[in-house]
Motif scaffolding. Structure first.
Motif, PDB file in Angstrom:
ATOM      1  N   ASN A   1       0.823  -1.089  -0.101  1.00  0.00           N
ATOM      2  CA  ASN A   1      -0.031  -0.051   0.103  1.00  0.00           C
ATOM      3  C   ASN A   1       0.769   1.055   0.047  1.00  0.00           C
ATOM      4  OD1 ASN A   1      -2.340  -1.217  -0.057  1.00  0.00           O
ATOM      5  ND2 ASN A   1      -2.613  -1.463   2.305  1.00  0.00           N
TER       6      ASN A   1
ATOM      7  N   GLU B   1      -5.052   4.095   4.062  1.00  0.00           N
ATOM      8  CA  GLU B   1      -5.797   3.114   3.270  1.00  0.00           C
ATOM      9  C   GLU B   1      -6.797   2.685   4.435  1.00  0.00           C
ATOM     10  OE1 GLU B   1      -2.996   0.571   5.064  1.00  0.00           O
ATOM     11  OE2 GLU B   1      -2.642   2.155   3.585  1.00  0.00           O
TER      12      GLU B   1
ATOM     13  N   HIS C   1      -6.451  -0.625  -4.254  1.00  0.00           N
ATOM     14  CA  HIS C   1      -5.229  -1.624  -4.329  1.00  0.00           C
ATOM     15  C   HIS C   1      -5.632  -2.884  -3.656  1.00  0.00           C
ATOM     16  CE1 HIS C   1      -1.458  -2.968  -4.380  1.00  0.00           C
ATOM     17  NE2 HIS C   1      -1.175  -2.901  -3.199  1.00  0.00           N
TER      18      HIS C   1
ATOM     19  N   MET D   1      -7.605   3.763  -1.021  1.00  0.00           N
ATOM     20  CA  MET D   1      -6.415   4.301  -0.974  1.00  0.00           C
ATOM     21  C   MET D   1      -7.050   5.730  -0.847  1.00  0.00           C
ATOM     22  SD  MET D   1      -4.668   1.759  -1.045  1.00  0.00           S
ATOM     23  CE  MET D   1      -3.024   2.061  -1.309  1.00  0.00           C
TER      24      MET D   1
END
Length: 204
Positions: free
Chosen positions: A71, A121, A146, A157
């Motif tokens: 991430n 996230e 993602h 995100m």
């Protein structure tokens, strides 16, 4: 009683680890070695106290870090400069009591002097509407999604622009006023109040 946000202390790492690993599927588990690595190198690692007991913690990293989270890499491939909230955990008995907002206010106060954006996230599996609503109410907006290969989970995100950053950078450049509250937490500086060069290659 009021919420106190302060730097983590070494003897509290076992409590932090237990809190993290009891948080449920919305937070990836940690082991003691990885948590110690965060303690040794994370730019921001703070805990919240309420009624004299630990109520949660937040770990944050600058975009300069060589962090192995996919991430984090997703953000760095798309944005040159940001402050990344790797994880925030609030004890279950303290959720809904303002601890999360106290953390985000403190992290933003730190980050907006040094970075143009906040990044984080939220995992989408299992229904996480309360977390999305919380972040949306704090000014975060989704900039993509993602799938984390290492955890097989999809994440929204999120980013938030820090409006004060351009003014701070244009006004003070690399040197902030000599005030204790402006010092970097847990990061040595060459002179009190001076923005030290961001370390490279040492972050978790």
């Amino acid at each position: 009683m009021s919420i106190v946000v302060r730097d983590v202390r070494e003897h509290e790492l076992d409590s932090v680890l237990a809190l993290n690993n009891a948080a449920g599927p919305a937070i990836l588990p940690l082991d003691a070695a990885r948590l110690r690595h965060f303690y040794d190198s994370a730019e921001y690692f703070r805990v919240a106290e309420r009624d004299g007991t630990m109520a949660g913690f937040l770990i944050g990293l600058g975009s300069h870090c060589e962090h192995d989270s996919s991430n984090f890499r997703w953000f760095r491939e798309r944005y040159p400069d940001f402050f990344y909230i790797d994880r925030i955990v609030v004890a279950s008995r303290r959720r809904g009591g303002g601890v999360g907002r106290a953390f985000y206010a403190d992290a933003q106060s730190y980050a907006e002097l040094r970075y143009p954006q906040l990044a984080c996230e939220v995992f989408l599996e299992g229904g996480n509407d309360p977390a999305l609503l919380f972040h949306g109410s704090f000014g975060f907006r989704e900039v993509g999604q993602h799938v984390m290969a290492e955890a097989d989970v999809r994440a929204a995100m999120l980013m938030k622009p820090l409006c004060s950053y351009p003014w701070v950078r244009d006004t003070y450049g690399e040197r902030l006023p000599d005030e204790p509250w402006l010092a970097r937490p847990r990061v040595a500086t060459p002179a009190h109040g001076t923005l030290a060069p961001r370390p490279t290659g040492t972050c978790p």
